[in-house]
Design a protein around this motif. Structure first.
Motif, mmCIF file in Angstrom:
data_model
loop_
_atom_site.group_PDB
_atom_site.id
_atom_site.type_symbol
_atom_site.label_atom_id
_atom_site.label_comp_id
_atom_site.label_asym_id
_atom_site.label_seq_id
_atom_site.Cartn_x
_atom_site.Cartn_y
_atom_site.Cartn_z
ATOM 1 N N TRP A 12 85.562 140.281 18.629
ATOM 2 C CA TRP A 12 86.063 138.978 18.193
ATOM 3 C C TRP A 12 84.978 138.188 17.489
ATOM 4 C CZ3 TRP A 12 84.915 139.883 23.334
ATOM 5 C CH2 TRP A 12 84.045 138.994 23.982
ATOM 6 N N VAL A 13 85.439 137.227 16.713
ATOM 7 C CA VAL A 13 84.574 136.252 16.052
ATOM 8 C C VAL A 13 85.122 134.885 16.379
ATOM 9 C CG1 VAL A 13 83.855 135.300 13.822
ATOM 10 C CG2 VAL A 13 83.837 137.773 14.186
ATOM 11 N N GLY A 14 84.217 133.959 16.669
ATOM 12 C CA GLY A 14 84.607 132.589 16.959
ATOM 13 C C GLY A 14 83.427 131.672 16.819
ATOM 14 N N ALA A 15 83.645 130.411 17.167
ATOM 15 C CA ALA A 15 82.595 129.405 17.028
ATOM 16 C C ALA A 15 81.539 129.500 18.117
ATOM 17 C CB ALA A 15 83.224 128.013 17.034
ATOM 18 N N SER A 16 81.760 130.337 19.112
ATOM 19 C CA SER A 16 80.789 130.574 20.180
ATOM 20 C C SER A 16 81.211 131.847 20.893
ATOM 21 C CB SER A 16 80.741 129.400 21.161
ATOM 22 O OG SER A 16 81.913 129.377 21.975
ATOM 23 N N CYS A 17 80.446 132.229 21.908
ATOM 24 C CA CYS A 17 80.811 133.432 22.666
ATOM 25 C C CYS A 17 82.126 133.258 23.406
ATOM 26 C CB CYS A 17 79.688 133.784 23.649
ATOM 27 S SG CYS A 17 79.473 132.604 25.012
ATOM 28 N N ASP A 35 78.250 127.987 8.268
ATOM 29 C CA ASP A 35 78.794 128.596 9.477
ATOM 30 C C ASP A 35 77.850 129.696 9.929
ATOM 31 O OD1 ASP A 35 80.573 129.037 11.557
ATOM 32 O OD2 ASP A 35 81.727 130.524 10.427
ATOM 33 N N VAL A 36 77.625 129.767 11.221
ATOM 34 C CA VAL A 36 76.905 130.895 11.793
ATOM 35 C C VAL A 36 77.968 131.848 12.330
ATOM 36 C CG1 VAL A 36 75.224 131.681 13.491
ATOM 37 C CG2 VAL A 36 74.891 129.488 12.324
ATOM 38 N N VAL A 37 78.256 132.876 11.568
ATOM 39 C CA VAL A 37 79.308 133.824 11.938
ATOM 40 C C VAL A 37 78.773 134.707 13.063
ATOM 41 C CG1 VAL A 37 80.853 135.625 11.110
ATOM 42 C CG2 VAL A 37 80.145 133.776 9.564
#
Length: 764
Positions: free
Chosen positions: A711-716, A647-649
């Motif tokens: 926030w953190v997610g799979a993309s912006c 994962d790229v956090v």
């Protein structure tokens, strides 16, 4: 030193320059005269000794060592020349390794690996007597139509800065000086056209374009900078002290050497018309802060000498530049070097080179979509397709794997009789090795360019007989009209070149599952391929992945390699939506008051894997932080799938209310995290508030108090877990002493393994 001896030290000479076009307006500009005459008083730089034509490295080194001895023994001052070469995708020389293009570095989100690559490049250069590399490119991508996108790292300044600084550290650790390109504003040209004006404001320059260069100067200690061809609001950078002296040296304390981009001093007369002749152009450039004219002495030799002797220019400007150049030569050890023993053998593509090239290629490939067809050998070899139709103009092409500044596409394209000099399997070759039990039929179908559709029926027929069709389309890198992307190859449309879309859709219409592989140097408008019922079953994006790119793609197709790349640039909706960046304010996005939608098809940071990740529990250690201090953010990441993966956090923020408009999303930090199925990690970010700095209404760089959403997610665009922090206290003016770069660490759940980022990646 006589005036002639001084001027000789602040110019280059292009020994092998011929008819091959590898620089803008090359034929019109090179006027330095015969080499023996030009070096009678010494020489500052030797231009592209290895990188202009295919030469045997060992034999060329023999010539270079002898020439350096001649300069020591037969010129009055006895000062050797500094040798520079291009090194963007590896040393641009025959037989040298070709690494992924910088856009692929950005897709990897791996500064540490980029530093490894740059160290290997520097080792090769130093062994060949090369002292300065013309890389990295730190231009922030603004417009996908611009031909030089593949030379750039990302649309996010922080990603550009961290990865670019890692490259600087790696190269300079070997004793080779890196050169930042192109300072500044080059990528913000009107309509995505090369050498076009940049109509941009000072706040945009300060907050978007300058930070990567600032990182590389303050934290990377870079020793050389190259000016941009651009003119910003009517002021050519090459004639503007504000950038090359006031900001670079005055504000940041840079004490290295500024070199001109090729012919850019003469361009002050020819293309900008701010100088009446070459002598005046030379004076303007020196006064602005350009110390060395490259690649030759079109302006800094006879025209400048004549102007000085006429009393029109101050020789003190020359003295300043000469002292800087001599200090650089002393720092590099040139003044004491005797050049007695050239290398008798050298391996420019060693197993170490290929290992890094492979790992970087694997990490950079982005899985855009996948309905389940990938990996092809998902349940083991027995489940792999028996018959594969491998279709497309890039399916069996080595050139399609390499960028514009690779030696193969930059130089060898002019020497078709010369072999590449290193191994680079095509995807067809790599896939046969990856899936030896499958029957693989290769059909071109269509060319990269042109309107010829005659090959499409054969491609359709082959797809109809196959269990799966892999269609490999995209770009061919080149320069100034040769190819579809690269320097001078700007695009009016972001549709795939030629009839490649028709080829993909014709194969898709057969009903056979289709995997599209995009081998490109820019993101294209491929909404038709990633969205809707008629879209292919899967799409892979590879940005010119280099000599090990085909095995990397084949490994991801089979499932041997887990995809982990993320988009370093938004996937555009159309050419009409350009320029675009995810770092836009509210008014920069879609709204009800316009019928034009610029929402990207896929957002910055997007990339799928063969597993799933859950990101939870984003927390801030303290709810408030004083402006100028740092705050700590933690979250948990869990691999919830059945395969190992990376994962790229990505940690994002939004300054909710500010004195000037701020982006709706801004990347604060990132980290690659490898996890086994069921594995969980605690990821910690130590975030300086200076990462949220901006230029205020009075054009001061500040950290302003206020509420910040995190926030953190799979993309912006995905807010999977959120938190907030409040910055308090008085406004904090940002200085060179501020820590601006995020530190991260990963602590495994068991607590046994504790990993920290390499120092270069941390402080970049």
């Amino acid at each position: 030193m006589t005036l002639e001896e001084k001027l000789a030290q602040i110019v280059g000479y292009w020994v092998d320059q011929g008819g091959e076009v590898v620089a803008p307006m090359q034929g019109e500009m090179a006027t330095s005269g015969r080499y023996e005459e030009a070096t009678a008083h010494g020489l500052g730089h030797l231009t592209r000794v290895y990188g202009t034509r295919p030469v045997d490295p060992v034999k060329r080194a023999e010539w270079l060592w002898a020439e350096q001895r001649r300069l020591r023994e037969e010129t009055r001052l006895g000062i050797p020349a500094l040798v520079h070469e291009e090194c963007l995708t590896g040393l641009a020389a025959w037989q040298a390794a070709t690494f992924p293009t910088p856009l692929a570095w950005g897709a990897s989100f791996d500064p540490g690996l980029v530093e490894e690559m740059a160290t290997l490049i520097g080792d090769s250069m130093r062994e060949l007597g090369i002292h300065q590399g013309l890389a990295p490119v730190l231009d922030v991508i603004r417009d996908a139509r611009w031909g030089r996108v593949d030379e750039c790292i990302a649309e996010d300044p922080y990603v550009v800065g961290t990865i670019g600084t890692a490259y600087v550290r790696g190269l300079q650790s070997t004793g080779v000086h890196a050169t930042l390109k192109h300072f500044v504003g080059y990528s913000a040209s009107q309509a995505g056209r090369n050498h076009a004006p940049a109509q941009i404001g000072p706040r945009f320059v300060e907050d978007v374009l300058l930070p990567p260069f600032e990182m590389a100067v303050l934290d990377g200690g870079v020793r050389s900078v190259m000016n941009s061809y651009a003119e910003i609001d009517g002021a050519p950078v090459g004639a503007t002290p504000e950038y090359l002296t006031d900001i670079l040296r005055g504000r940041w304390g840079f004490d290295g050497v500024v070199v001109s981009d090729y012919f850019s001093v003469a361009f002050l007369q020819v293309m900008h018309a701010v100088a009446a002749d070459r002598g005046e152009a030379a004076e303007l450039a020196l006064a602005a802060g350009i110390d060395v004219e490259l690649p030759t002495g079109d302006a800094y030799l006879a025209p400048l000498a004549e102007r000085i002797r006429a009393g029109l220019a101050d020789e003190a400007l020359v003295d300043r530049a000469v002292l800087r150049l001599l200090a650089e030569k002393e720092e590099l050890g040139l003044l004491d070097e005797t050049f007695e023993t050239p290398p008798t053998s050298i391996d420019l593509d060693s197993p170490a080179h290929r290992d890094v090239a492979r790992r970087l290629a694997e990490e950079s490939i982005v899985l855009l979509t996948n309905s389940g067809v990938l990996p092809l050998a998902g349940a083991g070899a027995d489940a792999a397709p028996r018959r594969i139709a491998l279709i497309g103009p890039n399916a069996d092409s080595a050139e399609a794997l390499m960028g514009c500044y690779s030696f193969a596409n930059h130089v060898l394209a002019h020497h078709p009789e010369t072999p590449l000099g290193f191994e680079i399997p095509t995807l067809a070759e790599a896939l046969r090795g990856e899936l030896p039990d499958a029957e693989i039929a290769v059909v071109e179908g269509a060319a990269v360019e042109g309107e010829d559709r005659s090959g499409i029926p054969a491609a359709v027929a082959e797809a109809e007989r196959a269990d799966v069709a892999v269609v490999v389309v995209g770009d061919r890198a080149g320069l100034f009209g040769r190819g579809t992307v690269g320097e001078g190859n700007d695009a009016e449309s972001l549709d795939l070149p030629g009839v490649q879309r028709e080829l993909v859709q014709a194969v898709q219409a057969t009903g056979t599952p289709v995997v599209v592989v995009l081998l490109t140097g820019r993101p294209y408008a491929v909404d038709w391929a990633v969205d809707g019922a008629d879209a292919p079953a899967a799409v892979l994006q590879a940005f010119f992945p280099g000599e090990e790119g085909a095995p990397a793609i084949a490994g991801i197709l089979s499932g041997r390699v887990a995809p982990s790349g993320r988009l370093p640039v938004s996937l555009p909706r159309s050419a009409g939506a350009q320029p675009y960046s995810y770092l836009h304010p509210i008014l920069g996005g879609p709204s009800e008051v316009t019928s034009a939608d610029n929402t990207p098809v896929l957002p910055f940071g997007h990339g799928l894997t063969y597993t799933t990740f859950e990101r939870t529990g984003l927390t801030v250690a303290e709810p408030t932080v004083a402006a100028g201090d740092s705050f700590v953010v933690e979250l948990r990441v869990r691999n919830t799938g059945e395969r190992a993966g990376t994962d790229v956090v990505q940690l994002y923020a939004r300054d909710l209310v500010a004195s000037v408009t701020r982006p709706v999303a801004q990347l604060l930090g990132y980290r690659r995290v490898d996890l086994q199925p069921g594995g969980e990690a605690l990821v910690r970010f130590d975030v300086p508030t200076a990462r949220l700095a901006f230029t205020d209404a009075r054009y001061r760089r500040i950290v302003e108090p206020g509420d910040v959403e995190l926030w953190v997610g799979a993309s912006c665009a995905e807010k999977e877990t959120t938190a907030s922090v409040t910055i308090t206290g008085p406004v904090h003016p940002v200085t060179n002493d501020d820590e601006r770069y995020v530190l991260t660490e990963v602590i495994t759940r068991s607590g046994v393994a504790r990993q920290t980022e390499p120092e270069a990646a941390l402080r970049a």
